[in-house]
Design a protein around this motif. Structure first.
Motif, short mmCIF file in Angstrom:
data_model
loop_
_atom_site.label_atom_id
_atom_site.label_comp_id
_atom_site.label_asym_id
_atom_site.label_seq_id
_atom_site.Cartn_x
_atom_site.Cartn_y
_atom_site.Cartn_z
N PHE A 20 -47.31 15.23 29.99
CA PHE A 20 -47.63 16.46 30.80
C PHE A 20 -47.66 17.61 29.76
N ARG A 21 -48.61 18.41 29.50
CA ARG A 21 -48.51 19.70 29.00
C ARG A 21 -49.06 20.72 29.59
N HIS A 22 -48.54 21.97 30.00
CA HIS A 22 -49.06 22.85 30.83
C HIS A 22 -50.03 23.36 29.94
N PRO A 23 -51.47 23.62 30.36
CA PRO A 23 -52.61 24.01 29.49
C PRO A 23 -52.52 25.37 29.22
N LEU A 24 -51.42 26.29 29.68
CA LEU A 24 -51.63 27.68 29.38
C LEU A 24 -50.18 27.86 28.45
N ASN A 25 -49.32 26.80 28.29
CA ASN A 25 -48.05 27.03 27.60
C ASN A 25 -47.85 26.31 26.57
N PRO A 26 -47.91 26.69 25.25
CA PRO A 26 -47.79 25.80 24.09
C PRO A 26 -46.25 25.30 24.06
N ASN A 27 -45.19 25.66 24.67
CA ASN A 27 -43.92 25.08 24.62
C ASN A 27 -43.63 24.20 25.80
N SER A 28 -44.89 23.65 26.49
CA SER A 28 -44.80 22.71 27.76
C SER A 28 -44.66 21.42 27.07
N GLU A 29 -43.81 20.37 27.60
CA GLU A 29 -43.64 19.11 27.07
C GLU A 29 -42.87 18.38 28.15
N ALA A 30 -43.44 17.36 28.83
CA ALA A 30 -42.72 16.52 29.80
C ALA A 30 -43.28 15.29 30.13
N GLN A 31 -42.41 14.26 30.36
CA GLN A 31 -42.91 12.80 31.00
C GLN A 31 -42.84 13.25 32.37
N PHE A 32 -43.76 12.72 33.00
CA PHE A 32 -44.17 12.97 34.51
C PHE A 32 -44.40 11.79 35.23
N PHE A 33 -43.61 11.67 36.40
CA PHE A 33 -43.76 10.62 37.21
C PHE A 33 -43.80 10.89 38.53
N ARG A 34 -44.78 10.55 39.37
CA ARG A 34 -45.05 10.76 40.56
C ARG A 34 -44.11 9.93 41.61
N LEU A 35 -43.49 10.38 42.46
CA LEU A 35 -42.77 9.81 43.39
C LEU A 35 -43.34 9.31 44.71
N SER A 36 -43.76 10.54 45.23
CA SER A 36 -44.22 10.80 46.73
C SER A 36 -45.57 9.72 46.93
N ARG A 37 -46.47 10.02 46.19
CA ARG A 37 -47.78 9.33 46.07
C ARG A 37 -47.61 7.82 46.32
N PRO A 38 -46.81 7.07 45.37
CA PRO A 38 -46.82 5.85 45.19
C PRO A 38 -45.94 5.22 46.67
N ALA A 39 -45.08 6.10 46.90
CA ALA A 39 -44.47 5.49 48.30
C ALA A 39 -45.21 6.09 49.71
N GLY A 40 -46.42 6.73 49.44
CA GLY A 40 -46.96 6.68 50.92
C GLY A 40 -47.24 8.20 51.22
N LEU A 41 -46.40 9.20 50.66
CA LEU A 41 -46.61 10.50 51.46
C LEU A 41 -47.74 11.13 51.07
N GLN A 42 -48.41 11.78 51.85
CA GLN A 42 -49.49 12.62 51.83
C GLN A 42 -49.46 14.34 51.91
N ARG A 43 -48.52 14.66 52.49
CA ARG A 43 -48.06 15.98 53.00
C ARG A 43 -47.09 16.71 52.15
N ALA A 44 -46.44 16.15 51.47
CA ALA A 44 -45.50 16.49 50.45
C ALA A 44 -45.44 16.08 49.06
N HIS A 45 -45.26 16.92 47.94
CA HIS A 45 -45.10 16.02 46.82
C HIS A 45 -43.76 16.05 46.16
N VAL A 46 -43.32 14.87 45.48
CA VAL A 46 -42.09 14.88 44.78
C VAL A 46 -42.40 14.12 43.61
N ASN A 47 -41.82 14.62 42.32
CA ASN A 47 -42.08 13.97 41.05
C ASN A 47 -40.72 14.13 40.33
N THR A 48 -40.58 13.17 39.40
CA THR A 48 -39.44 13.22 38.37
C THR A 48 -40.20 13.94 37.10
#
Length: 165
Positions: A20-48
């Protein structure tokens, strides 16, 4: 089929997430892992997020609709909240209330900064990016990026009267 309510984060491989790189920030760089969606949550989001030294996942921002939080799992960084810069490390929890101060977290350590981040998940949100004078309106069908310097503010009375000059 119901999702597995347990995500084994220690078993996650890079291909389980996405770069992941934020499109407005050239210093942005991360590996993004979704946690809440794979576990079935729909109303809150949690990511690593795994952020390399010297980088940040997002950019200085604040939200007008969704509360947000971050919890540092490992590594060291600097949280900027408004004008204040605060050293953070493993075990620190940071809350970002609605219309609070703009915030970001930069990895100022020598190894990856790993943190959980999440909050409310609504169909609409408004993000403010004060360092670049932009505002983003997040909608189900896309994102509108607005240059705040060209935006015009109307009073409620002007709006009701149709006086939008």
């Amino acid at each position: 089929m119901n999702p597995d309510p347990i995500v084994r984060t220690r078993a996650l491989k890079p291909e389980d997430g996405f770069p992941f790189r934020h499109p407005l920030n050239p210093n942005s760089e991360a590996q993004f892992f979704r946690l809440s969606r794979p576990a079935g949550l729909q109303r809150a989001h949690v990511n690593t997020l795994r952020v390399p030294p010297g980088k940040e996942a997002f950019m200085l921002h604040r939200h007008s609709v969704q509360e947000e939080w971050s919890y540092i799992v490992e590594g060291e960084g600097t949280a900027q909240i408004g004008e204040e810069k605060i050293e953070v490390g493993a075990g620190d929890f940071i809350a970002f209330p609605l219309n609070g101060k703009a915030h970001t977290i930069v990895n100022t350590g020598t190894r990856d900064l790993v943190y959980l981040t999440g909050g409310e998940d609504t169909p609409y949100d408004i993000g403010h990016f004060p360092s670049i004078g932009k505002m983003a309106v997040f909608k189900p069908d896309g994102i509108e990026l607005i240059d705040e310097g060209n935006a015009k503010t109307y009073s409620f009375q002007q709006w009701i009267a149709g006086d939008l000059k």
